[in-house]
Design an enzyme around this catalytic site. Sequence first.
Site, PDB file in Angstrom:
ATOM      1  N   GLU A   1       0.793  -1.225   0.000  1.00 33.90           N
ATOM      2  CA  GLU A   1       0.000   0.000   0.000  1.00 33.90           C
ATOM      3  C   GLU A   1       0.828   1.280   0.000  1.00 33.90           C
ATOM      4  OE1 GLU A   1      -3.218   0.285  -0.368  1.00 33.90           O
ATOM      5  OE2 GLU A   1      -3.581  -1.875  -0.403  1.00 33.90           O
TER       6      GLU A   1
ATOM      7  N   SER B   1     -43.589 -36.185  35.746  1.00 34.59           N
ATOM      8  CA  SER B   1     -43.116 -36.766  37.012  1.00 34.59           C
ATOM      9  C   SER B   1     -41.899 -36.063  37.593  1.00 34.59           C
ATOM     10  CB  SER B   1     -42.797 -38.250  36.805  1.00 34.59           C
ATOM     11  OG  SER B   1     -43.966 -38.962  36.465  1.00 34.59           O
TER      12      SER B   1
END
Length: 754
Positions: free
Chosen positions: A71, A444
């Site tokens: 860059e 249960s």
Amino acid sequence: MTLVLLVGIAMAVAFPNLPDISDLSDYRPKLPMRIFSAEGTLIGEFGEERRQLTPIRDIPKVMKDAVLAIEDARFYEHGGVDYKGILRAALANLGRIKSQGASTITMQVARNVYLTSEKTYTRKIYEILLTFKLEHLLTKDQILEIYMNQIFLGNRAYGFAAAAEAYFGKSLQDITVSEAAMLAGLPKAPSAYNPINNPKRARSRQLYIIERMLENGFITAEQADAAKREPLKVKSNSDNTGVHAEYAAETARQLMFAQYGEDTYTRGLNVYTTLSTTQQDTAYKALRRGIMNYERRQVYRGPELFASLPSDQQAMDDVIDEVLQEHPDNGDVMAAVVLAASTKKIQAIRQNGEIIEITGEGLKPAQSGLSDKAAANIRIRRGAVIRVVQTPKKAWEITQLPEVEGAFVALDPRNGAIKALVGGFDFEKNKFNHVTQAWRQPGSSFKPFIYSAALESGVTPATIVNDGPMFFDAGVTGGQPWEPKNYDGKFEGPMTMRRGLAKSKNMVSIRILQTVGAQNAQDWVTRFGFDADKHPAYLTMALGAGSVTPMQMASAYSVFANGGYRVNPWLISRVTDQRGKVLTQTPTPALDESMRTIAARNAFIMGSLLQEVTRSGTAASAQATLKRPDLYGKTGTTNDSMDAWFAGYQPTLTAITWIGYDTPRKLGSRETGGGLSLPVWIEFMAQALKNVPVMEYSVPAGVNNLGGEWFYEEYAGNAGITNLGLNDGSDPGKPLIIPLPAADEKNKILDLFR
């Protein structure tokens, strides 16, 4: 001369209109909220931009070198503007040819933070002026830090730290030269050079950047050669090798949003939860395995889609790619398109291009779909989209995405910290959190709370209860006549309360509730955190006909586990900002008497009863499999097998499993909590309790042991309930209360009925 004058006038006019950049000296970009486990493992991220703010000192040199090489190699030498590059860009714009990328890093920061990417002379002038301002206000390191955190790199990743995680699944600090070069190629065109979607173009640019790094002296020739040869493991879009805690992360997001509003997604909050990485991973896998094991017993419902496959190879590949993108893999339940099918073999192709063959046992789950007589929507044929799994022996097996759902939650009963939370089979498939949002009948698994109330009413574990037929006419029920049954439809006659709970006898529970009184029982269960209005004061409460959530059950069973204290589940331990400053912190709660909701002796005796369930009762496989006695719990199967539960604990960990359909329907005549949910619980506990020593509860005050059974001390020699439902038979629903004999006589009576 005139041109220079015009440029000077334009700059003089433009300069006052430049944006204020003073805030960049304290750079604070939009940062997502990140959710972590207790150990610091990332489990979720929320925000428009996936970004990890990384100070320049923490960015590895190899990453900075790769970026500078491609860059702006002279970044630390120029004043922010590359004049030759400006001229080249102007000529390119005039000639309408592709720009060669003359912008310096400082110019890119000016454009990315404040300007658009529009290619006009006006925008370029503003960019140059803004670049001068940036170079004047900030140091080179500050500018580079902003660039490396701000730049968009595709895949929702902003900045190189987020990109390292998005593309390679690793920390930026662990990046290699080869990986750094691949990431450095992204700023130019994140889509075109994306290694996931365009691996060939990404590879070409990576090699070019490695050469640039070598030319600029950032790496040696040997390093360059090694980087070019290094195979890269790039994450695919479907990869998710991290911890699956989507439901927990979403819960944390909701809690944070309630506190911080829209700022939740931009201020970089780090949210640390109480989740254990290992336990969460184990819970996720155990629940999925339990659900998929159930799915193998279901009727094959047919392929998910039928695609028309062209004869041309390239056209066929395109169709397959499109179809499998719409039907992605669901964890280990993978999608595939059938290329050929017969009664003895299926050949199919997966999203990664792998061609697999399914034969023998692997065909059994979908045998009905291979029959010539199969309905058109069921028959497996070329172009069908099917689901496959790989067995432990690496063979392929056909399957289907389950319709049934499930939930799993585990917490520390000593303080309420949530250790694992799985709200369903798959978050992407169904975001409804069954742990916190699903109101289901507990069946249960609710009985222990009725038994706990009974201990306060004079009933003891040795009380004899008649497991005999009962009938209630309309005058008693206020509605339809009711003739309750046991799960197996059989009656075993007199048995102790202990044995009645271990074998989950419904008649025993109903007679016990009659003794307690439905209204008293309703009041009692609220001590465990249940809502009274969700449990109407009728005898059906004895069979768990009310409504609970799995999270409520976890909190309620923790009362037994911790000796009688009510703890509130909690998930978030602390919240920090992006710099690590603690914003809020939740101290770990300590048990104290203000939190007591039932007596210690009640919790102790209930623990003894629940331990019997895992030793010799409906959950006997728990102790048999895990080879340890400190396990306590209760199975639960609702009427018509619509819900399957197992709720249980070890002194340091409470865990709840639920499996059922979102729209309640029968799971199957032989499907029970012990067969469906208990194996999930056992698999979880096997991992969670590794290296955890066996623990034994100390005997609290007010409890005596007579003949091997535990009693409240006031029932040791005075009075108590010795049997229920053993009268003359004229009213089998009416309990019989008689004085309790002396200890030696009582043991003889109890032995008579055992």
